[in-house]
Design a protein around this motif. Structure first.
Motif, PDB file in Angstrom:
ATOM      1  N   HIS A   1     -12.071  26.941 -49.740  1.00 50.42           N
ATOM      2  CA  HIS A   1     -13.068  26.312 -48.581  1.00 50.42           C
ATOM      3  C   HIS A   1     -12.472  26.902 -47.349  1.00 50.42           C
ATOM      4  N   ARG A   2     -13.376  26.494 -46.658  1.00 50.91           N
ATOM      5  CA  ARG A   2     -13.325  26.999 -45.083  1.00 50.91           C
ATOM      6  C   ARG A   2     -13.496  25.726 -44.125  1.00 50.91           C
ATOM      7  N   ALA A   3     -12.715  25.467 -43.079  1.00 50.04           N
ATOM      8  CA  ALA A   3     -12.965  24.525 -42.141  1.00 50.04           C
ATOM      9  C   ALA A   3     -13.281  25.093 -40.925  1.00 50.04           C
ATOM     10  N   TRP A   4     -13.961  24.657 -39.884  1.00 53.10           N
ATOM     11  CA  TRP A   4     -14.126  24.869 -38.476  1.00 53.10           C
ATOM     12  C   TRP A   4     -13.857  23.650 -37.736  1.00 53.10           C
ATOM     13  N   ILE A   5     -12.845  23.965 -36.891  1.00 51.17           N
ATOM     14  CA  ILE A   5     -12.560  22.702 -35.958  1.00 51.17           C
ATOM     15  C   ILE A   5     -12.885  23.291 -34.438  1.00 51.17           C
ATOM     16  N   SER A   6     -13.337  22.403 -33.682  1.00 53.07           N
ATOM     17  CA  SER A   6     -14.069  22.906 -32.375  1.00 53.07           C
ATOM     18  C   SER A   6     -13.596  21.615 -31.411  1.00 53.07           C
ATOM     19  N   TYR A   7     -12.902  21.890 -30.533  1.00 50.68           N
ATOM     20  CA  TYR A   7     -12.521  20.768 -29.238  1.00 50.68           C
ATOM     21  C   TYR A   7     -12.797  21.247 -28.089  1.00 50.68           C
ATOM     22  N   ASP A   8     -13.812  20.567 -27.338  1.00 50.61           N
ATOM     23  CA  ASP A   8     -14.135  20.682 -25.784  1.00 50.61           C
ATOM     24  C   ASP A   8     -13.003  19.864 -25.193  1.00 50.61           C
ATOM     25  N   GLY A   9     -12.034  20.459 -24.191  1.00 49.03           N
ATOM     26  CA  GLY A   9     -11.139  19.587 -23.776  1.00 49.03           C
ATOM     27  C   GLY A   9     -11.766  19.170 -22.511  1.00 49.03           C
ATOM     28  N   LYS A  10     -12.811  19.560 -21.520  1.00 49.09           N
ATOM     29  CA  LYS A  10     -13.273  19.124 -20.531  1.00 49.09           C
ATOM     30  C   LYS A  10     -14.120  17.865 -20.921  1.00 49.09           C
ATOM     31  N   GLN A  11     -15.133  17.900 -22.003  1.00 47.53           N
ATOM     32  CA  GLN A  11     -15.806  16.724 -22.262  1.00 47.53           C
ATOM     33  C   GLN A  11     -15.384  15.969 -23.335  1.00 47.53           C
ATOM     34  N   LYS A  12     -14.101  16.292 -23.815  1.00 50.36           N
ATOM     35  CA  LYS A  12     -13.169  15.744 -24.920  1.00 50.36           C
ATOM     36  C   LYS A  12     -14.032  15.133 -25.997  1.00 50.36           C
ATOM     37  N   TRP A  13     -14.513  16.306 -26.659  1.00 48.81           N
ATOM     38  CA  TRP A  13     -15.267  16.120 -27.890  1.00 48.81           C
ATOM     39  C   TRP A  13     -14.948  16.844 -28.838  1.00 48.81           C
ATOM     40  N   ILE A  14     -14.923  16.384 -30.238  1.00 48.30           N
ATOM     41  CA  ILE A  14     -14.433  17.134 -31.355  1.00 48.30           C
ATOM     42  C   ILE A  14     -15.853  17.374 -32.238  1.00 48.30           C
TER      43      ILE A  14
END
Length: 685
Positions: free
Chosen positions: A227-240
């Protein structure tokens, strides 16, 4: 003294005014410089990129960039990281491991308190493992607990095995900052897991803050697929945003988790990133095939200060002075700030003068006495006798809810005195008191009194005692980390470095006790307590009396028995198992017998706890094992003193060579109970 006395109100006012005038220019300069620094320092982005198309050893950087902890292994033939490292004849149960990037990554800007933005993608496989026993026959297929992408503050901690996914252990305090993205294949209701196929976000806790069902995106984590996972986090908007799918397919159009998430409270400026996994009674192989990670954090570029060497040795030009005047004119709010502060200070001084004058008129004394400060609750400084009512109140009437444990001597209770001091109370049983070979309570209290006078950093102090017609009780400090046996024989794996430190701490405490012609008489893992810094303290003294003279008995018998039981204690620390384990086969059931047999076969490495993996210093562990075996020799055949043992552990003396085979006669040791008869009654476990 806690009471403060001033000679007059005028002196207090003048003192306050002097301090205020002294401090204000400094505060003003700090404010001005901080404001100027914040305005003038340019903002830049700091980017870190990590890429592992595979984990083949053909890449020479693998050894430097990937740090393996616990049971994690690199499988060169497959080009993957695997937790645990599989071998045909090793027990894969209750193992924990981590594979992390060797260098810290900047993930938080402390100046703006902004978390970094990051993106990571990795391919992984969770598969069933075939467990073989020592004869090579299959023990069965089992499923494990899944794995975690982790963000942790250090590169040496290994979390607990089992459902803790090697993310956290009992040594991790509340301020241990850790973030985990778990891909869990086992349902643990105690952790709030929704099912055995879910994704969760863990913030400093093994209990997930957010969970999502992997079935919702058509993924079955334990089907053996990559399987493959993609994790993206926006530090300014605090969004996962987290997405999950089969490796090799297109980027999933649907998120499995997406929403607001503030990671700021759980990040240090620099953190380590990687993977963790563990096994319990259920076994699973966790493989990471590839990994990419990119982090971008905001930072303020540091520029040369105006306080440079050149400005120190040259005079400013007229143009510079003119520029400075213009800059001052551009900041009129600072003038108002100064004026407002001065007016406020004058008002405060006048108010204090009137207040103190009225106080002076109503007082016959020229002295002003300020009330005593409220003191924080403190522990008992000097051992003292407590009443039975005090201890009963502290333990809520010796309620079952406050009971910590028991042994053949009595019961332990947790309590809190009226001043707020937390204590542990040992309440001796009537059966124990009546078994003291004709000794009365006076002799027992005499020994308790002697112990209460002993002070050493590795001895738990006796804080008080109580005796009446019915009860004899001893009061100790309470240690929130509890006793060592809970750490050594619990679910987690205590690192070797901590085990070695515990052995040295206990040896030094026991050696000091023997130097005072005293003995512990109850040496075992449950008698060793650990404080918040994991310093070991030897407590739960035996208080076993004899018809002989006390000091003579200690010197002739008890100290030698202490050394023997310290040897068993060392063997337990090295092996990670109890001295008697009924679940093992007959040949390995008795730890002392097993350790001597492995010595005779020159295979002492088999005694070392296999759960430690590559983290253990094997040479050091075998040397410590040899010290433990020396302690089990007959008294006249080479058993060392505790002073000798301290020197062995500190490498101040060469460790004597062990006999080739186990001596026929050891300390009076009963292999059926694991105890020295008439000496110790066994641990409350």
């Amino acid at each position: 003294m806690s009471t403060r006395i001033f000679s007059s109100p005028e002196s207090s006012i003048s003192g306050f005014f002097f301090v205020w005038l002294t401090c204000f220019p400094y505060l003003f300069s700090v404010y001005g410089s901080a404001s100027e620094t914040k305005q003038n320092r340019p903002v830049i982005n700091v980017t870190k990129h990590i890429s592992f198309p595979d984990f083949s050893l053909q890449n020479p950087r693998i050894f430097y960039d990937v740090k393996l902890l616990g049971s994690a292994k690199l499988l060169n033939e497959k080009g993957v990281v695997q937790i645990p490292g599989e071998t045909n004849f090793s027990d894969l149960r209750h193992l924990a491991g981590r594979a992390i990037y060797s260098w810290p990554v900047r993930l938080f800007d402390p100046f703006t308190e902004t978390p970094a933005s990051f993106e990571t993608t990795f391919s992984f496989r969770l598969s069933k493992a075939t467990q073989l026993n020592s004869s090579g026959s299959e023990m069965g297929n089992h499923e494990g607990s899944g794995m975690t992408f982790i963000i942790v503050p250090d590169e040496f901690t290994v979390g607990r095995a089992g459902p803790w996914l090697a993310m956290l252990n009992d040594a991790c305090q509340e301020n241990y900052k850790a973030v985990g993205f778990e891909f869990d294949t086992r349902q643990n209701p105690e952790f709030g897991d929704p099912n055995d196929n879910h994704v969760g976000i863990n913030l400093g806790s093994i209990v997930s803050t957010v969970t999502a069902n992997a079935y919702d995106v058509g993924v079955f984590l334990k089907d053996g697929s990559v399987h493959r996972a993609w994790i993206s986090y926006d530090g300014k908007q605090k969004w996962i945003d987290i997405r999950l799918g089969l490796d090799g397919l297109e980027y999933p159009s649907k998120s499995i988790i997406s929403g607001p998430l503030d990671l700021s409270p759980h990040l240090n400026e620099y953190m380590f990133v990687g993977f963790s996994a563990s096994t319990g009674n259920m076994i699973q192989l966790h493989q990471v095939h590839s990994w990419n990670f990119t982090a971008t954090s905001q930072a303020f570029l540091r520029i040369p200060s105006s306080e440079s060497c050149e400005s120190k040795i040259t005079f400013p030009s007229s143009a510079d002075l003119t520029s400075q005047k213009k800059n001052h004119k551009k900041e009129p709010h600072l003038v108002f700030l100064i004026l407002g502060a001065v007016v406020t200070a004058v008002a405060v001084v006048v108010a204090l003068w009137f207040f103190c004058s009225s106080k002076e008129q109503n007082s016959n004394s020229k002295l002003v006495v300020l009330p005593e400060k409220k003191q924080r609750p403190s522990s008992l400084i000097k051992p003292r006798r407590l009443t039975s009512s005090e201890i009963s109140s502290a333990t809520q009437g010796f309620s079952e809810g406050e009971e910590l444990g028991s042994d053949c001597r009595g019961v332990y209770y947790k309590g809190k005195l009226s001043g707020g001091c937390e204590i542990a109370v040992k309440r001796f049983s009537a059966k124990f008191l009546s078994s003291q070979q004709g000794s009365d309570k006076r002799r027992l209290l005499k020994e308790i009194s002697a112990m209460s006078l002993v002070r050493h950093p590795n001895l738990a102090p006796v804080r008080g005692w109580c005796h009446d017609r019915r009860d004899v009780m001893v009061v100790y400090d309470f240690y929130t980390n509890g006793s060592l046996d809970k750490w050594l024989f619990g679910v987690g794996v205590l690192p070797w470095t901590r085990r070695f430190k515990v052995i040295k701490d206990v040896a030094e405490g026991l050696s000091f006790l023997h130097s005072k012609r005293l003995a512990h008489k109850n040496m075992k893992t449950s008698s060793v307590f650990v404080d918040v810094s994991f310093r070991a303290l030897l407590g739960d003294y035996g208080f076993v009396l004899s018809a002989m003279e006390s000091q003579r008995f200690e010197a002739a018998v008890s100290q030698k028995a202490d050394v023997f039981e310290f040897g068993i204690f060392v063997l337990e620390l090295v092996s990670g198992r109890r001295k008697l384990d009924s679940e093992l086969n007959q040949e390995e059931k008795d730890l002392v017998d097993f350790a001597w047999r492995m010595h005779e076969m020159d295979e002492k490495a088999k005694v070392v706890d296999g759960r430690l993996g590559s983290l253990v210093n094997l040479e050091q562990a075998i040397q410590v094992l040899e010290i433990g075996l020396l302690c089990t020799l007959n008294e006249s055949k080479g058993r060392p003193s505790m002073g000798d043992i301290v020197e062995f552990l500190s490498l101040e003396r060469h460790i004597p060579e062990l006999p080739a085979s186990r001596p026929m006669v050891l300390c009076p040791y009963n292999s059926a109970t694991g105890l020295c008869p008439g000496y110790s009654c066994g641990a409350f476990n």
